[in-house]
Every structure is written in structure tokens, then in C-alpha cells.
Design an enzyme around this catalytic site. Structure first.
Site, short mmCIF file in Angstrom:
data_model
loop_
_atom_site.label_atom_id
_atom_site.label_comp_id
_atom_site.label_asym_id
_atom_site.label_seq_id
_atom_site.Cartn_x
_atom_site.Cartn_y
_atom_site.Cartn_z
N ASP A 168 33.15 5.88 0.38
CA ASP A 168 32.94 6.67 -0.82
C ASP A 168 31.69 7.53 -0.74
O ASP A 168 30.82 7.30 0.10
CB ASP A 168 32.89 5.78 -2.06
CG ASP A 168 31.76 4.77 -2.02
OD1 ASP A 168 31.51 4.20 -0.94
OD2 ASP A 168 31.11 4.54 -3.07
N GLU A 235 30.38 1.61 -2.44
CA GLU A 235 28.96 1.35 -2.16
C GLU A 235 28.06 2.13 -3.11
O GLU A 235 27.01 1.64 -3.52
CB GLU A 235 28.65 1.72 -0.70
CG GLU A 235 27.29 1.23 -0.20
CD GLU A 235 26.15 2.20 -0.45
OE1 GLU A 235 24.99 1.81 -0.27
OE2 GLU A 235 26.43 3.36 -0.85
#
Length: 580
Positions: A168, A235
Site C-alpha cells: 500500500d 502498513e
């Protein structure tokens, strides 16, 4: 190598008189803060003999035994234009897929699969760009969108090596789009730089790992030690949905992993004439907290002397003026970063060098080093707990007195402290303001669901302090064992012999590889159960924080991406040759 001080003749009992005299001198000099003044008053460093308590955990160049037979592959990775262009296409494909993580994404992934469909697009692209990897490694989808690839080794007695990153990226602020020189998901490439969100944080690590593995497959490498690739998908929003570590632990057990390598650290940093590669071997703790003032409202035409916003403003000043102390101790890997610099740098000021090397036995030297590091905002974070007052809200109308004002703070906790110590400081600040304005004071402490009434509610109002998110400082990975020697030695090998052989042909030049403090909290916090050896390091040319990560105009220098591929290729082989 700079010649080290001779300390073999140091004797504690014979130096008592000297230490007594020195202690008096230190008292007289303790108010002197400036470096130059201090050393005008003392002997030169060469005239002072003290006991050093630590030395740089230096490493010799380490290359796998297969290096000679794979030189052509490594040359191709770093220098071949055709390979470079094919690699660029893979990076462009990855960056052009928007895998943004938003703070409001639901925690329960199973019930909200449609919210995460952009990761399916990313996964499809990975399968197309890395067919050999997907044919050779076992892929496990964890919590639907987490990726765990397992490359089984032939010797099950050896602990697996784990390489990781995250899929991400940080979302784009729509209001900033006109400030991007290249559209954030264009992945434009100009022959030297590749631009776009996620290029540096950290799709280049994910793609670089995969490219390195595919090159190993092409040369017929078959691992003796199992290799695991693990990539989470949230994350950037705390990693709460990432179940990869739990899945790996269910297969291999606690403390079952040889080492973990994740993003972080400082790729290459030029400090004067010295080139340093700083590997994160620890991370600070993380604390989010809320301070709120509740107070009677009313019409703004008849205000109190101090509104809730005014009181909160005073609390803000109190908090920001109440600084956390600085530390320079061997518990913090930053200490070894500066020791390595002092021992190896050719252009370091001799007085600074002395203070660093003797900081653990000379209080004034320790103070001088702390003042030196703390004088620069970029370096100061490493030696103290920080506090960032990031959010405030209060009031609903310009002619109505505010009834509720809330301040939210993010604090990164020094390794010498813990969450409780950091939190107590904010409670102390809150008490100062509660006493000053006769406010009640309610405090909820970390690790407790109970709220303590420090002061009962008053007619004026209530000040409340409560934690939001907490994470203790990480365990620190040692830099005094063979695992460090191999990791640091491979780093030197890739930079000095593969990436820049002409630059380092002079025996006096080298890359100084040191432990350091990770600049942020990464997904490694989820892997503490699996290993005591975590290296937060992304090979390359530029630290991601200097290349627009999380900001406008994120980019990478493409030479750095090729170095990730070469490092992955060499490090997997080096670890494979070692025994547990």
C-alpha cells in the site's frame, strides 16, 4: 582506518587522583555548552587517556562463494541498458496501480472485500510481470490480500530468511495535484529518475526483491535455507489488518526466523567526505494521545477571561516548552552510528571524535555529543522522545463559546524510555494547567481501562487525558554477531564491488555500514515474535525521506532500484551459505 586511542594501560585504581581532579574540572565546566569553549579549556584529545566502552561493529566485505560465477549477472543488473529498461517497465506497472490505504478503511476485511479490490489489480500485475517467481514459490493469500511467498529450502533444520515490504501507499491530497511535476501515478521515467507515489515507499523494495529472486531462479539457484517474501497491505494505516506474521508463526513457530529485512534505515548518506549506510536495528516507541477540555459555553458577547480554546492554547505552550531529555547511550543503535563515524571518517573534527569515543565515561563529552546531535532537527529525533502536536478541534460557531476542545499528539518514544515515562510527562503538563485554571483532571493511563480522578470536576470544567494508540520501543538487534557481519559485509560488497567499483578502487575509501535507528514504525513490529534479528534497510542511493515519500513529487533514482535487485540476489546466496 583511523588509529584508535591506546587504552591498554588504563588502570582504575591508579587513576583515582586524576578522576577526582577531573570531576572538579567537570563541575566548573558544566555550564559551558559551546564546543570550542570546552576544548579551549581542556587538554587536546591526544593528551587525555580514558577507557572506551565500545567500538564500531565493523564488517569486512562479504561476498557469496558463487560471486565469481555470477559476475555477469550482477554486471547485467547494474549496467545493462536492456535489463534496466525491462526493470523500469515492471516498476512503472507497479506504481501506476493506485494501492492507497485510507484511514477509514474497515478493520474487518472479510466483510468489506469490495473496499480492497485495488490490491487484486496489483496482484494480477505481479503475476504477469514475475511468472518464474509465481511458478517456483508457494503463494499464500493471508487475510485475503496479504502476500506470503515461500521458497522452500532443502535443509529444514535451517531457519528461514524473511524479506518484506508493503503493497500500500499513502493517498494523494487532491488539493496538491497541481504541485506535482509528474502526475502521482504516471510513473514517468526520464532515464535517471522514476516518479510516482509508492516509487520509494516502498514498491521499489517489493519489486526489487521479486526481480532479485527471479534472477536467482534463472541461474538455477536452489535454496538450502527457505526464503520467505512477505508483503502486507495496510502498513500506512498501522498494519492492524496484516496477519502475515501470525500465518508464518503458525507454520514455523516463535523465534523461528533467521533474520528479517524490511524498509527503513538510510540508504547512502554523505557525511562530509564519508559515505555511510545506516541500517535500522531498532525503532522508537509510538504514542498517540488525546487531551480535551470540557467547559461551559454560552454567548460570545459575555466570554469568560479564559475560554476552553484559550486554556488549551496555554496547555500547548506548556507541552512544547517542556522538552524531553536527550540520551547518548549504548542501548540506542544511534550510539554505534556515531562511533563508527568517529572511528572511520577522515574529515571529522578531532574534538568531536574524542567526545564521541569517550562519551560513556566522560559526562561532559556525553553532553557535548548530545548538544551536537540535538542542534540539528533531522538528527535530534534519534536521541530523545519527540512530541508532535498534530490535530486540534474545538468550537462550532464564531459567536458561541466553545464547550469542547481536543488536542491530539503523536509522540515517538526514545529507546531509553517507555510508554509510561513518555505519557507521565503529558500528565504532568496537564496538571500544571488544571491547577492554574482550577480545572478538574481525569487521566486514563496506558494498559488500563480505568480513569483516575486526579482532581474532582469544578465549576470551571474538566481536563481529560487519555491514550489512543501505543507501541513500546522495539527490541534492539545486536550488531555484534555473525549475522550482522554477513549483512553489513554484503552491503559493502554490493556498493563497493558491484555498484561503484571505480569509486572504491582506492583501498582508503569504503562505505561505513553502521547500526542506526529506524525513522518510523514499520510492519516489523508484527514480527518481534519471529526473530531477534531485524534489519530495517532499503539499499539504494537516496533515503526515501529525502525523495518525497509521503509527500509531493515522490521519486527514486533508478540506480538505487538496481542496487536493491543486486543486494537481494547476493544476500539470499550469502545467507544460504551460512549455518545457524
Amino acid at each position: 582506518m583511523i588509529e584508535k586511542h591506546n587504552v591498554s594501560s588504563y588502570n582504575r585504581s591508579s587513576s583515582k587522583k586524576f578522576n577526582f581532579i577531573k570531576s572538579i574540572a567537570l563541575v566548573l565546566l558544566s555550564s559551558i555548552a559551546l564546543y570550542s569553549i570546552h576544548f579551549n579549556c581542556l587538554e587536546t584529545p591526544s593528551e587525555i587517556t580514558l577507557l572506551k566502552l565500545a567500538e564500531c561493529p565493523d564488517a569486512e566485505i562479504y561476498r557469496p562463494k558463487s560471486y565469481d560465477s555470477n559476475k555477469d549477472v550482477l554486471y547485467k543488473i547494474i549496467n545493462d541498458e536492456t535489463f534496466r529498461n525491462k526493470s523500469v517497465v515492471k516498476m512503472q506497472n507497479a506504481v501506476r496501480i493506485d494501492t492507497s490505504s485510507y484511514d477509514d478503511l474497515p478493520i474487518d476485511v472479510s466483510k468489506n472485500l469490495e473496499k480492497f479490490q485495488h490490491f487484486n489489480v496489483f496482484h494480477k500485475q505481479l503475476r504477469e510481470d514475475f511468472p518464474l517467481l509465481h511458478q517456483t514459490l508457494e503463494l499464500h493469500m493471508v487475510n485475503h490480500f496479504g502476500l506470503v511467498y515461500i521458497w522452500k529450502g532443502s535443509d529444514e533444520s535451517l531457519q528461514p530468511l524473511l524479506l518484506m515490504g508493503h503493497q500500500d501507499v499513502v493517498p494523494i491530497n487532491e488539493d496538491s495535484l497541481d504541485q506535482w511535476d509528474h502526475p502521482p501515478f504516471s510513473a514517468d521515467y526520464d532515464g535517471k529518475y522514476l516518479y510516482g507515489r509508492g516509487s520509494g515507499d516502498c514498491k521499489n523494495l517489493v519489486i526489487g526483491n521479486m526481480e532479485g529472486v527471479e534472477e536467482l531462479i534463472k541461474v538455477g539457484f536452489k535454496p538450502r535455507r527457505t526464503v520467505i517474501l512477505s508483503y502486507g497491505f495496510d502498513e500506512e494505516i498501522t498494519g492492524i489488518r496484516n496477519k502475515n506474521a501470525e500465518f508464518i508463526e503458525s507454520i514455523y513457530g516463535k523465534k523461528s526466523i533467521y533474520a528479517v529485512m524490511d524498509e527503513g534505515g538510510v540508504s547512502l548518506s554523505q557525511v562530509g567526505d564519508s559515505t555511510m549506510a545506516i541500517v535500522g536495528t531498532g525503532e522508537k516507541g509510538y504514542l498517540d494521545l488525546s487531551l480535551a477540555i470540557q467547559k461551559k459555553g454560552g454567548h460570545s458577547s459575555i466570554p469568560q477571561d479564559h475560554t476552553a480554546i484559550g486554556m488549551m492554547g496555554d496547555l500547548i505552550v506548556q507541552i512544547e516548552n517542556d522538552k524531553y531529555p536527550t540520551y547518548f547511550t549504548q542501548y540506542n543503535p544511534t550510539f554505534y552510528q556515531y562511533v563508527c563515524y568517529a572511528e572511520n571518517a577522515v574529515d571529522i573534527d578531532e574534538h568531536l571524535k574524542h567526545d564521541i569515543l569517550y562519551s560513556q565515561v566522560d559526562e561532559l563529552s556525553n553532553l557535548n555529543v548530545r548538544n551536537y546531535i540535538n542542534s540539528d532537527r533531522v538528527t535530534s529525533y534519534a536521541i530523545k522522545t519527540t512530541q508532535a502536536l498534530d490535530m486540534i478541534q474545538g468550537g462550532v460557531k464564531v459567536n458561541a463559546l466553545p464547550e469542547f476542545v481536543e488536542l491530539k499528539i503523536n509522540s515517538r518514544v526514545a529507546l531509553e524510555e517507555n510508554i509510561t515515562i513518555a505519557y507521565d510527562k503529558f500528565v504532568k503538563d496537564a496538571k500544571v494547567i488544571a491547577d492554574k485554571y482550577d480545572l478538574g483532571l481525569y487521566v486514563q493511563f496506558p494498559y488500563s481501562n480505568d480513569t483516575i480522578e486526579f482532581k474532582p470536576p469544578t465549576d470551571v470544567g474538566i481536563l481529560t487525558v487519555k491514550p489512543i494508540n501505543i507501541l513500546e520501543p522495539s527490541p534492539v538487534t545486536t550488531a555484534h554477531n555473525s549475522k550482522w557481519q554477513l549483512f553489513a559485509g554484503t552491503t559493502r560488497h554490493v556498493y563497493e564491488e558491484i555498484a561503484y567499483p571505480e569509486k572504491y578502487i582506492d583501498q582508503g575509501k569504503r562505505v561505513i555500514v553502521t547500526p542506526g535507528l529506524g525513522t518510523g514504525n514499520t510492519d516489523t513490529k508484527l514480527y518481534w515474535n519471529l526473530t531477534d534479528t531485524i534489519y530495517r534497510y532499503r539499499p539504494g542511493v537516496l533515503p526515501s525521506v529525502l525523495a518525497g515519500s509521503h509527500g509531493i513529487n515522490e521519486y527514486i533514482e533508478y540506480d538505487g532500484h538496481l542496487q536493491i535487485i543486486a543486494f537481494t540476489f547476493e544476500y539470499i546466496q550469502s545467507v544460504d551459505e551460512s549455518d545457524d
